[in-house]
Motif scaffolding. Structure first.
Motif, short mmCIF file in Angstrom:
data_model
loop_
_atom_site.label_atom_id
_atom_site.label_comp_id
_atom_site.label_asym_id
_atom_site.label_seq_id
_atom_site.Cartn_x
_atom_site.Cartn_y
_atom_site.Cartn_z
N UNK A 134 1.12 -1.38 -0.20
CA UNK A 134 0.16 -0.04 0.07
C UNK A 134 0.99 1.67 0.00
N UNK A 135 1.91 0.86 0.88
CA UNK A 135 3.11 2.93 0.39
C UNK A 135 3.50 2.89 -0.61
N UNK A 136 4.09 1.13 -0.98
CA UNK A 136 4.37 2.09 -2.32
C UNK A 136 3.11 2.22 -3.55
N UNK A 137 2.04 1.97 -3.56
CA UNK A 137 1.43 2.33 -4.12
C UNK A 137 1.11 4.25 -4.28
N UNK A 138 0.64 4.47 -2.68
CA UNK A 138 0.79 5.67 -2.79
C UNK A 138 2.06 6.72 -2.62
N UNK A 139 3.01 6.14 -2.76
CA UNK A 139 4.75 7.02 -3.16
C UNK A 139 4.68 7.21 -4.71
N UNK A 140 3.82 5.85 -5.25
CA UNK A 140 4.10 5.96 -6.56
C UNK A 140 2.75 6.77 -7.22
N UNK A 141 1.31 6.41 -7.07
CA UNK A 141 0.46 8.39 -7.11
C UNK A 141 1.16 9.39 -6.90
N UNK A 142 2.19 9.83 -6.09
CA UNK A 142 2.67 11.31 -5.76
C UNK A 142 4.23 11.38 -5.98
N UNK A 143 4.65 10.53 -7.82
CA UNK A 143 5.47 10.19 -8.29
C UNK A 143 5.75 12.00 -9.07
N UNK A 144 4.50 12.55 -9.57
CA UNK A 144 4.78 13.40 -10.40
C UNK A 144 5.48 14.93 -9.28
N UNK A 145 4.86 15.05 -7.97
CA UNK A 145 5.27 16.40 -6.69
C UNK A 145 6.14 16.29 -6.69
N UNK A 146 6.68 14.68 -5.59
CA UNK A 146 7.89 13.86 -5.66
C UNK A 146 8.91 14.68 -6.17
N UNK A 147 8.89 14.44 -8.08
CA UNK A 147 10.15 14.75 -8.75
C UNK A 147 9.86 16.88 -8.94
#
Length: 204
Positions: free
Chosen positions: A60-73
């Motif tokens: 679940x945590x991995x999926x949430x991080x992936x969904x936020x990938x653009x903002x992280x970048x």
């Protein structure tokens, strides 16, 4: 007021798109506010049931991080994903915990320094799973730490950064965790970092 200005012609046609954009943003913010308040009311009244089932909190945590990938970048954040095992089972309400994880990670990104560290840590001890979301950023003043889970809390230092927040996300997190009969807390060093930690029942 902006809508009335457009309808009466007080706002020039070439400026109408600008003011309609402001109105649209406010309508969306109020819609989120109403939705969040309804969630809180249902939780407090016991109408929104907590249905516990086993699931993989690491996935679940991995999926949430992936969904936020653009903002992280966009903020050039370094991400550390530190789990005791690749897969770790917890017993909780799947959708509610997803909402909590998304809210905490979303806040951590929002209030991180550019090129700062975003760290997700998941550990198990004594049949409990500890989930931590930590960032490098402005942090929370020490005297405000006891207030962060109250309704409509927004740190004075965050107001300039958070244009769309409602001050309800952390209150909902606390309400959901309380319904699970678990714990959530925050630690912070102002000007350096902030960390939220919550517990869940470990799967068997």
């Amino acid at each position: 007021g902006f809508i009335d200005g457009i309808l009466t012609g007080a706002i020039a046609p070439e400026k109408q798109s600008h003011y309609l954009g402001i109105v649209s943003g406010e309508v969306k913010r109020l819609s989120r506010l109403v939705s969040s308040l309804l969630d809180i009311t249902r939780l407090q009244a016991g109408e929104k049931k907590i249905v516990k089932s086993p699931f993989d909190i690491c996935e679940m945590a991995r999926h949430v991080l992936i969904s936020c990938e653009d903002r992280i970048e966009e903020k050039s954040l370094d991400v550390a994903f530190d789990t005791e095992f690749d897969s770790m089972s917890v017993i909780a309400d799947h959708d509610s915990i997803h909402q909590i994880l998304y809210n905490l990670i979303d806040n951590a990104i929002k209030f991180s320094y550019d090129k700062g560290l975003l760290e997700i840590s998941i550990r198990q001890k004594d049949r409990k799973t500890f989930v931590s979301v930590k960032n490098e950023g402005k942090g929370i003043p020490h005297d405000e730490l006891p207030l962060v889970f109250e309704q409509f809390y927004k740190s004075d230092k965050s107001r300039g950064l958070d244009k769309t927040g409602l001050g309800l996300g952390l209150y909902i997190c606390k309400t959901v965790i309380d319904r699970h009969e678990e714990e959530i807390w925050v630690k912070s060093e102002e000007g350096r970092w902030c960390e939220f930690v919550f517990t869940l029942e470990s799967g068997r």
